[in-house]
Design a protein around this motif. Structure first.
Motif, PDB file in Angstrom:
ATOM      1  N   UNK A  28       0.825  -1.203   0.000  1.00 23.30           N
ATOM      2  CA  UNK A  28       0.000   0.000   0.000  1.00 23.30           C
ATOM      3  C   UNK A  28       0.863   1.259   0.000  1.00 23.30           C
ATOM      4  N   UNK A  29       1.971   1.240   0.721  1.00 22.71           N
ATOM      5  CA  UNK A  29       2.875   2.390   0.701  1.00 22.71           C
ATOM      6  C   UNK A  29       3.510   2.548  -0.674  1.00 22.71           C
ATOM      7  N   UNK A  30       3.845   1.428  -1.292  1.00 25.00           N
ATOM      8  CA  UNK A  30       4.443   1.494  -2.630  1.00 25.00           C
ATOM      9  C   UNK A  30       3.456   2.071  -3.638  1.00 25.00           C
ATOM     10  N   UNK A  31       2.202   1.632  -3.580  1.00 30.46           N
ATOM     11  CA  UNK A  31       1.187   2.169  -4.490  1.00 30.46           C
ATOM     12  C   UNK A  31       1.004   3.660  -4.286  1.00 30.46           C
ATOM     13  N   UNK A  32       0.968   4.083  -3.032  1.00 35.93           N
ATOM     14  CA  UNK A  32       0.816   5.509  -2.770  1.00 35.93           C
ATOM     15  C   UNK A  32       2.034   6.271  -3.305  1.00 35.93           C
ATOM     16  N   UNK A  33       3.212   5.711  -3.113  1.00 39.63           N
ATOM     17  CA  UNK A  33       4.421   6.345  -3.630  1.00 39.63           C
ATOM     18  C   UNK A  33       4.412   6.462  -5.139  1.00 39.63           C
ATOM     19  N   UNK A  34       3.880   5.439  -5.800  1.00 37.93           N
ATOM     20  CA  UNK A  34       3.776   5.463  -7.262  1.00 37.93           C
ATOM     21  C   UNK A  34       2.914   6.633  -7.713  1.00 37.93           C
ATOM     22  N   UNK A  35       1.753   6.771  -7.112  1.00 40.72           N
ATOM     23  CA  UNK A  35       0.829   7.831  -7.529  1.00 40.72           C
ATOM     24  C   UNK A  35       1.392   9.212  -7.209  1.00 40.72           C
ATOM     25  N   UNK A  36       1.938   9.359  -6.022  1.00 38.56           N
ATOM     26  CA  UNK A  36       2.484  10.666  -5.623  1.00 38.56           C
ATOM     27  C   UNK A  36       3.673  11.030  -6.521  1.00 38.56           C
ATOM     28  N   UNK A  37       4.518  10.066  -6.822  1.00 39.57           N
ATOM     29  CA  UNK A  37       5.679  10.345  -7.670  1.00 39.57           C
ATOM     30  C   UNK A  37       5.261  10.744  -9.084  1.00 39.57           C
ATOM     31  N   UNK A  38       4.431   9.917  -9.706  1.00 42.65           N
ATOM     32  CA  UNK A  38       4.051  10.203 -11.096  1.00 42.65           C
ATOM     33  C   UNK A  38       3.233  11.485 -11.199  1.00 42.65           C
ATOM     34  N   UNK A  39       2.178  11.576 -10.424  1.00 40.79           N
ATOM     35  CA  UNK A  39       1.283  12.713 -10.606  1.00 40.79           C
ATOM     36  C   UNK A  39       1.792  13.972  -9.903  1.00 40.79           C
ATOM     37  N   UNK A  40       2.677  13.805  -8.925  1.00 43.42           N
ATOM     38  CA  UNK A  40       3.378  14.974  -8.379  1.00 43.42           C
ATOM     39  C   UNK A  40       4.300  15.570  -9.427  1.00 43.42           C
ATOM     40  N   UNK A  41       4.963  14.708 -10.197  1.00 41.78           N
ATOM     41  CA  UNK A  41       5.810  15.153 -11.306  1.00 41.78           C
ATOM     42  C   UNK A  41       4.960  15.863 -12.354  1.00 41.78           C
ATOM     43  N   UNK A  42       3.816  15.296 -12.669  1.00 45.27           N
ATOM     44  CA  UNK A  42       2.917  15.895 -13.656  1.00 45.27           C
ATOM     45  C   UNK A  42       2.474  17.292 -13.199  1.00 45.27           C
ATOM     46  N   UNK A  43       2.016  17.399 -11.964  1.00 45.39           N
ATOM     47  CA  UNK A  43       1.545  18.694 -11.452  1.00 45.39           C
ATOM     48  C   UNK A  43       2.687  19.711 -11.426  1.00 45.39           C
ATOM     49  N   UNK A  44       3.857  19.277 -10.994  1.00 50.39           N
ATOM     50  CA  UNK A  44       5.002  20.178 -10.947  1.00 50.39           C
ATOM     51  C   UNK A  44       5.344  20.698 -12.338  1.00 50.39           C
ATOM     52  N   UNK A  45       5.416  19.799 -13.321  1.00 48.75           N
ATOM     53  CA  UNK A  45       5.717  20.225 -14.686  1.00 48.75           C
ATOM     54  C   UNK A  45       4.632  21.146 -15.248  1.00 48.75           C
ATOM     55  N   UNK A  46       3.373  20.846 -14.957  1.00 51.66           N
ATOM     56  CA  UNK A  46       2.290  21.712 -15.426  1.00 51.66           C
ATOM     57  C   UNK A  46       2.402  23.115 -14.820  1.00 51.66           C
ATOM     58  N   UNK A  47       2.615  23.167 -13.522  1.00 52.42           N
ATOM     59  CA  UNK A  47       2.694  24.471 -12.856  1.00 52.42           C
ATOM     60  C   UNK A  47       3.874  25.297 -13.353  1.00 52.42           C
ATOM     61  N   UNK A  48       5.054  24.676 -13.443  1.00 51.93           N
ATOM     62  CA  UNK A  48       6.203  25.464 -13.900  1.00 51.93           C
ATOM     63  C   UNK A  48       6.083  25.782 -15.387  1.00 51.93           C
ATOM     64  N   UNK A  49       5.410  24.914 -16.142  1.00 53.35           N
ATOM     65  CA  UNK A  49       5.172  25.203 -17.554  1.00 53.35           C
ATOM     66  C   UNK A  49       4.253  26.390 -17.752  1.00 53.35           C
ATOM     67  N   UNK A  50       3.174  26.432 -17.000  1.00 56.12           N
ATOM     68  CA  UNK A  50       2.230  27.551 -17.093  1.00 56.12           C
ATOM     69  C   UNK A  50       2.900  28.862 -16.668  1.00 56.12           C
ATOM     70  N   UNK A  51       3.740  28.794 -15.643  1.00 52.17           N
ATOM     71  CA  UNK A  51       4.430  30.005 -15.179  1.00 52.17           C
ATOM     72  C   UNK A  51       5.323  30.619 -16.247  1.00 52.17           C
ATOM     73  N   UNK A  52       5.834  29.784 -17.147  1.00 53.78           N
ATOM     74  CA  UNK A  52       6.742  30.283 -18.183  1.00 53.78           C
ATOM     75  C   UNK A  52       6.064  31.302 -19.098  1.00 53.78           C
ATOM     76  N   UNK A  53       4.744  31.356 -19.095  1.00 52.94           N
ATOM     77  CA  UNK A  53       4.036  32.304 -19.942  1.00 52.94           C
ATOM     78  C   UNK A  53       3.933  33.693 -19.311  1.00 52.94           C
ATOM     79  N   UNK A  54       4.465  33.857 -18.111  1.00 50.18           N
ATOM     80  CA  UNK A  54       4.454  35.172 -17.468  1.00 50.18           C
ATOM     81  C   UNK A  54       5.755  35.914 -17.753  1.00 50.18           C
TER      82      UNK A  54
END
Length: 170
Positions: A28-54
């Motif tokens: 269960x910890x591994x599954x949670x780590x999988x989701x947090x790692x993948x989608x945390x990476x996705x959210x981080x890239x989206x946020x810093x990508x959107x910021x580049x337009x400022x």
């Protein structure tokens, strides 16, 4: 939409509750780590990508990009904001591809490779940006730019992991 693929990859409420209620369960910890790692990476890239337009972000990354032996030439072709917009579009595209893992591991793998390239490039700024490293009593310490960039080591690790995990699924 392939709901079965989504349900196999995205966390359910029960899975999250189980991981919290039974923290000693490696699965269960591994599954949670999988989701947090993948989608945390996705959210981080989206946020810093959107910021580049400022304009503020375009000016903020200019010293990093202009001092890079790999990227300085972009300013010779495009203007300040256009370079930042281009980088932002790439980051948003990479995030979107990684997020498609439930539907296509191959597409997610390609996105993960894009993230690896992105973070290798940004980590190279540690060595090309003046002041990223400073000497204090003869020891190297991180300057302001270095403190900003060092987080990319962890993001590079998450990108490598998501690439490996996606690659194993096809």
């Amino acid at each position: 939409m392939n709901t079965q693929a989504v349900s196999q990859v995205l966390p359910t409420k029960e899975m999250l509750v189980s991981a919290v209620a039974h923290p000693k369960s490696p699965a269960s910890l591994e599954k949670m780590g999988i989701y947090v790692s993948r989608y945390g990476l996705v959210v981080t890239l989206l946020l810093i990508g959107v910021l580049k337009f400022s304009a503020a972000e375009a000016h903020g990354i200019q010293p990093l990009v202009s001092n890079s032996p790999l990227m300085f030439w972009l300013y010779r072709i495009f203007g300040l904001q256009a370079v930042s917009n281009l980088i932002g579009m790439i980051e948003i595209l990479v995030a979107s591809l990684i997020a498609l893992r439930p539907f296509s591991p191959k597409i997610s793998f390609i996105g993960s490779l894009g993230a690896i390239i992105t973070f290798v490039l940004t980590l190279s700024f540690l060595f090309s940006t003046p002041g990223a490293f400073q000497l204090s009593r003869g020891l190297p310490i991180l300057g302001d730019a270095g403190q900003f960039l060092i987080k990319d080591v962890v993001l590079l690790g998450a990108s490598i992991w998501t690439a490996a995990e996606s690659r194993n699924a096809f």
